[in-house]
Structure formats: structure tokens, C-alpha cells
Design a protein around this motif. Structure first.
Motif, PDB file in Angstrom:
ATOM      1  N   UNK A 158       1.179  -1.039  -0.030  1.00 28.85           N
ATOM      2  CA  UNK A 158       0.175  -0.219  -0.097  1.00 28.85           C
ATOM      3  C   UNK A 158       1.334   1.077   0.420  1.00 28.85           C
ATOM      4  N   UNK A 159       0.936   1.596  -0.807  1.00 31.93           N
ATOM      5  CA  UNK A 159       1.755   2.898  -0.801  1.00 31.93           C
ATOM      6  C   UNK A 159       1.264   4.119  -0.136  1.00 31.93           C
ATOM      7  N   UNK A 160       2.363   4.686   0.444  1.00 33.26           N
ATOM      8  CA  UNK A 160       2.588   6.157   1.312  1.00 33.26           C
ATOM      9  C   UNK A 160       3.050   7.176   0.748  1.00 33.26           C
ATOM     10  N   UNK A 161       3.638   6.853   0.277  1.00 30.67           N
ATOM     11  CA  UNK A 161       5.439   8.186  -0.392  1.00 30.67           C
ATOM     12  C   UNK A 161       6.097   7.302  -1.305  1.00 30.67           C
ATOM     13  N   UNK A 162       6.293   8.561  -1.970  1.00 23.31           N
ATOM     14  CA  UNK A 162       7.848   8.284  -3.225  1.00 23.31           C
ATOM     15  C   UNK A 162       8.723   9.155  -3.452  1.00 23.31           C
ATOM     16  N   UNK A 163       9.739   9.206  -3.864  1.00 24.47           N
ATOM     17  CA  UNK A 163      10.531   9.768  -4.096  1.00 24.47           C
ATOM     18  C   UNK A 163      10.907   9.930  -5.317  1.00 24.47           C
ATOM     19  N   UNK A 164      12.166  10.415  -6.492  1.00 21.95           N
ATOM     20  CA  UNK A 164      13.104  10.405  -7.826  1.00 21.95           C
ATOM     21  C   UNK A 164      13.662  10.961  -8.301  1.00 21.95           C
ATOM     22  N   UNK A 165      14.490  10.162  -7.579  1.00 22.17           N
ATOM     23  CA  UNK A 165      15.635  11.499  -8.190  1.00 22.17           C
ATOM     24  C   UNK A 165      15.825  11.671 -10.012  1.00 22.17           C
TER      25      UNK A 165
ATOM     26  N   UNK B 165      13.808   5.668  -8.022  1.00 22.13           N
ATOM     27  CA  UNK B 165      12.818   5.578  -7.345  1.00 22.13           C
ATOM     28  C   UNK B 165      13.181   4.850  -6.209  1.00 22.13           C
ATOM     29  N   UNK B 166      12.393   5.383  -4.920  1.00 18.29           N
ATOM     30  CA  UNK B 166      11.975   5.104  -3.595  1.00 18.29           C
ATOM     31  C   UNK B 166      10.474   5.020  -3.791  1.00 18.29           C
ATOM     32  N   UNK B 167       9.678   3.781  -3.877  1.00 17.60           N
ATOM     33  CA  UNK B 167       8.794   3.549  -3.477  1.00 17.60           C
ATOM     34  C   UNK B 167       8.048   3.623  -2.131  1.00 17.60           C
ATOM     35  N   UNK B 168       7.702   3.976  -0.826  1.00 15.95           N
ATOM     36  CA  UNK B 168       7.496   3.676   0.263  1.00 15.95           C
ATOM     37  C   UNK B 168       5.890   3.381   0.211  1.00 15.95           C
ATOM     38  N   UNK B 169       5.927   2.552   1.705  1.00 19.62           N
ATOM     39  CA  UNK B 169       4.679   1.623   1.646  1.00 19.62           C
ATOM     40  C   UNK B 169       4.811   0.993   2.450  1.00 19.62           C
ATOM     41  N   UNK B 170       3.240  -0.393   3.532  1.00 19.81           N
ATOM     42  CA  UNK B 170       2.994  -0.802   3.879  1.00 19.81           C
ATOM     43  C   UNK B 170       2.582  -1.910   3.484  1.00 19.81           C
ATOM     44  N   UNK B 171       3.597  -3.317   3.935  1.00 22.36           N
ATOM     45  CA  UNK B 171       3.279  -4.472   3.640  1.00 22.36           C
ATOM     46  C   UNK B 171       3.439  -5.728   4.706  1.00 22.36           C
ATOM     47  N   UNK B 172       2.156  -5.734   5.384  1.00 22.98           N
ATOM     48  CA  UNK B 172       1.723  -6.727   6.178  1.00 22.98           C
ATOM     49  C   UNK B 172       2.257  -6.211   7.776  1.00 22.98           C
ATOM     50  N   UNK B 173       1.337  -4.385   7.599  1.00 18.24           N
ATOM     51  CA  UNK B 173       1.955  -4.048   8.675  1.00 18.24           C
ATOM     52  C   UNK B 173       2.857  -3.530   8.672  1.00 18.24           C
ATOM     53  N   UNK B 174       3.648  -3.919   8.456  1.00 16.60           N
ATOM     54  CA  UNK B 174       5.800  -3.672   8.175  1.00 16.60           C
ATOM     55  C   UNK B 174       5.949  -2.015   7.100  1.00 16.60           C
ATOM     56  N   UNK B 175       7.169  -1.247   7.425  1.00 14.57           N
ATOM     57  CA  UNK B 175       7.256  -0.189   6.301  1.00 14.57           C
ATOM     58  C   UNK B 175       8.697  -1.250   5.217  1.00 14.57           C
TER      59      UNK B 175
ATOM     60  N   UNK C 174      12.209   6.439 -13.515  1.00 12.62           N
ATOM     61  CA  UNK C 174      11.079   7.397 -12.893  1.00 12.62           C
ATOM     62  C   UNK C 174       9.601   6.289 -12.787  1.00 12.62           C
ATOM     63  N   UNK C 175       9.422   6.200 -11.404  1.00 15.14           N
ATOM     64  CA  UNK C 175       8.150   5.393 -11.684  1.00 15.14           C
ATOM     65  C   UNK C 175       7.422   6.677 -10.373  1.00 15.14           C
ATOM     66  N   UNK C 176       5.719   6.756 -10.614  1.00 21.33           N
ATOM     67  CA  UNK C 176       4.514   7.933 -10.099  1.00 21.33           C
ATOM     68  C   UNK C 176       3.645   7.152  -9.869  1.00 21.33           C
ATOM     69  N   UNK C 177       3.698   6.343  -8.796  1.00 21.54           N
ATOM     70  CA  UNK C 177       2.499   5.789  -8.289  1.00 21.54           C
ATOM     71  C   UNK C 177       1.943   6.801  -7.879  1.00 21.54           C
ATOM     72  N   UNK C 178       0.304   5.886  -7.204  1.00 19.42           N
ATOM     73  CA  UNK C 178      -0.359   6.931  -6.706  1.00 19.42           C
ATOM     74  C   UNK C 178      -0.647   6.856  -5.118  1.00 19.42           C
TER      75      UNK C 178
END
Length: 318
Positions: free
Chosen positions: A268-275, A279-289, A297-301
Motif C-alpha cells: 500500500x503506497x504511502x509516499x514516493x520520491x525520485x531522482x 525512485x523510492x516507493x514507500x509503503x506498508x506490507x503486512x503492517x510493516x514499513x 522514474x516511477x509515479x505511483x499514486x
């Protein structure tokens, strides 16, 4: 060989360990802030520290020698140079203390200044130098002592990234040309691979693993060891009731490389950043960060559910 035994880096005296550093190698000591890196250097140098333990060089104990008597040089992360001396005089200061003659001093200063690209600055004072030039000067002065052991305590941490990158390459070439025992402390895992011939991992004053950098990376002994060599942090999960982890660079989008044999996770995507290049996509998997590190480049929602995968061989189980 520099041998440490019965070493404790904490005031409570617990978690004692032994370790040896070989000549002709750059040994990277990697750990987070407050892990004991500086205390370890100060113990070897004979300076005031909360660390305890025995230090021997080629079997001879150093404990009875004061800092000036020890064949040890130390470079700090702060730019420590004599402000009232020129660059030439700064580099020459340990040679003068050894009562070297004028010709020897001039020759060695010129040689070190050339190797560290500060030969045009010999008549300047430290206040007239940039940060990178000041740290080159501090390293040149430490090398001038021709000590058997050179301690570099995060010497490049205060420099900008581009300068730091250039200095690391030059420093590795320069240090490998000698038979000096070099100990380089850092909190950046990239230094382990850029500079290190051997690696010592510290966590909260404890030695948690050591060995060649690639071997430690491929076979971490614990979550803590694996995390120290990860940037960003590792991704943790449980599988069949056992704790496991994946590095961010070993995750990929399932849609890009579909495979029936790969492990699959819903993120579940919570944030992303790209240079741009990454790209770094931050999110939750099984309750873990979790973090996915992706080339390009990635641009997820935000809030989007991404299917991410990993190869079985990249899972580390503890």
C-alpha cells in the motif's frame, strides 16, 4: 597486526570482543551514531575514552604508551589543523617533532602535497582553504608522521557529496600504496564497498559481524548486520513463522517481470520520491514499513496498491 582483545565500548563493561586489523588493508568500521566507532579509535590512540580493552601492535602492548609515543595517527571528521601555521608547516609539524632534517622535511611535504593535490596551497593558512582542502591537509599531516596505524574517524562526513566521492577514490589509491594499518570509520554503507578490504560492524557498542564486505553483505548474521549495509532500510516480514528480510534493491514491480516462482506481496503506497535515475516507493506490507528501490522514474499514486515481487534467492531468513 593490530590486535584488540577484551574490548568493551560501553561504560557497563559488557559485550566484550576481540578483533584484529591487518597491515596493507583499509578496514572499514561501520555503525550508526553512538555505536562506539569513535571510542574504538580513541582506545587505539590512547586518548580519553569510556572504552576499555587491550591493544597490541605486532604482539607488543600499547597500553603503557601515551598518545605521543604510540605509532598512531588520527584524522577527525572536524577539520583539525594548526590555524597559525601554513599548509607547509602543518604537514611538516610531525616531521619536525621527529627531528627530521630540512631536506627530508621539504621532500616529504612536497610528495604528500602532490599526492593530495594541495601543492599549490603550501603558503596558505587553514583559514584560506575550502573544507575539502582542509581535510586533505589533515590527512597529509597524519600521513607525514608515517605511523604504523592510521585512524580515519569519518573524515569526509562534513564534505559535500561530489567532493567526498572524488576524495574516496584518491584516498583508497594513496593508502593502498603503503603498508599502514588503516581503520576508517563510517555510518555510510557505501564506504564499506568503495574503500573497504575488510569490514567490522558495530551496533550499540557490540561487534556483530566482520569479514570481507561482499561476504558480510551476502551472509548477514542478523537483522542488525543486514540493516547496516542497506540504504534505505531492509524490508522485514515473516514467512512460515520465521523472521525474514529483503533489501529494497531486490524488490521489483510484479508487472515488469511476471514469474510464477517469485514471491509476491501487496504494498500500500504511502509516499514516493525520485531522482530521475532512481525512485523510492514507500509503503506498508503486512503492517510493516517497506521501501522499493527502482531504477528510472516511477509515479505511483498515494494509497495505491502495488503488487511487488522478489526472487526466492534474495530472501534472507534468520
Amino acid at each position: 597486526m593490530l590486535s584488540l582483545s577484551d574490548v568493551s565500548l560501553k561504560p557497563d563493561g559488557e559485550h566484550r570482543f576481540a578483533h584484529s586489523f591487518a597491515p596493507g588493508e583499509i578496514s572499514v568500521v561501520l555503525g550508526a551514531n553512538q555505536s562506539g566507532k569513535t571510542d574504538l579509535c580513541r582506545l587505539i590512540a590512547g586518548l580519553n575514552t569510556r572504552a576499555q580493552g587491550s591493544v597490541r601492535l605486532d604482539g607488543a602492548p600499547l597500553g603503557s604508551l601515551n598518545p605521543r609515543e604510540r605509532p598512531v595517527s588520527m584524522v577527525y571528521q572536524a577539520f583539525v589543523n594548526y590555524p597559525n601555521l601554513t599548509v607547509f608547516e602543518n604537514i611538516a609539524s610531525p616531521l619536525k617533532a621527529q627531528k627530521a632534517n630540512g631536506d627530508t622535511i621539504s621532500r616529504k611535504v612536497a610528495s604528500l602535497a602532490e599526492k593530495l593535490h594541495i601543492q599549490a596551497l603550501l603558503r596558505r593558512y587553514p583559514s584560506e582553504l575550502s573544507g575539502g582542502q582542509q581535510q586533505r591537509l589533515a590527512i597529509a599531516r597524519a600521513l607525514a608522521k608515517e605511523a604504523r596505524v592510521l585512524l580515519l574517524d569519518e573524515p569526509l562526513v562534513n564534505l559535500d557529496f561530489k567532493l567526498r566521492e572524488a576524495l574516496e577514490v584518491e584516498l583508497r589509491e594513496l593508502l593502498h600504496a603503503s603498508d599502514t594499518i588503516v581503520i576508517y570509520t563510517s555510518s555510510d554503507p557505501r564506504d564499506a564497498f568503495t574503500l573497504g578490504d575488510s569490514l567490522l560492524l558495530l551496533d550499540k557498542g557490540q561487534k556483530i559481524q566482520s569479514g570481507p564486505p561482499l561476504e558480510v553483505y551476502q551472509n548477514p548474521s542478523s537483522f542488525e548486520a543486514m540493516a547496516l549495509l542497506a540504504d534505505p532500510d531492509i524490508n522485514r516480514f515473516h514467512r512460515h513463522g520465521k523472521p525474514c528480510a529483503l533489501r529494497p534493491e531486490h524488490l521489483y514491480l510484479a508487472s515488469e517481470h511476471p514469474s510464477t516462482t517469485a514471491l509476491s506481496f501487496d504494498m500500500q503506497v504511502s509516499a514516493y520520491e525520485t531522482s530521475g535515475s532512481e525512485s523510492y516507493v514507500h509503503g506498508q506490507v503486512e503492517g510493516n514499513d517497506w521501501v522499493l528501490r527502482h531504477s528510472g522514474m516511477l509515479s505511483p499514486k498515494i494509497g495505491q496498491s502495488l503488487k511487488v515481487s522478489a526472487a526466492e534467492r534474495d530472501v534472507v531468513q534468520f
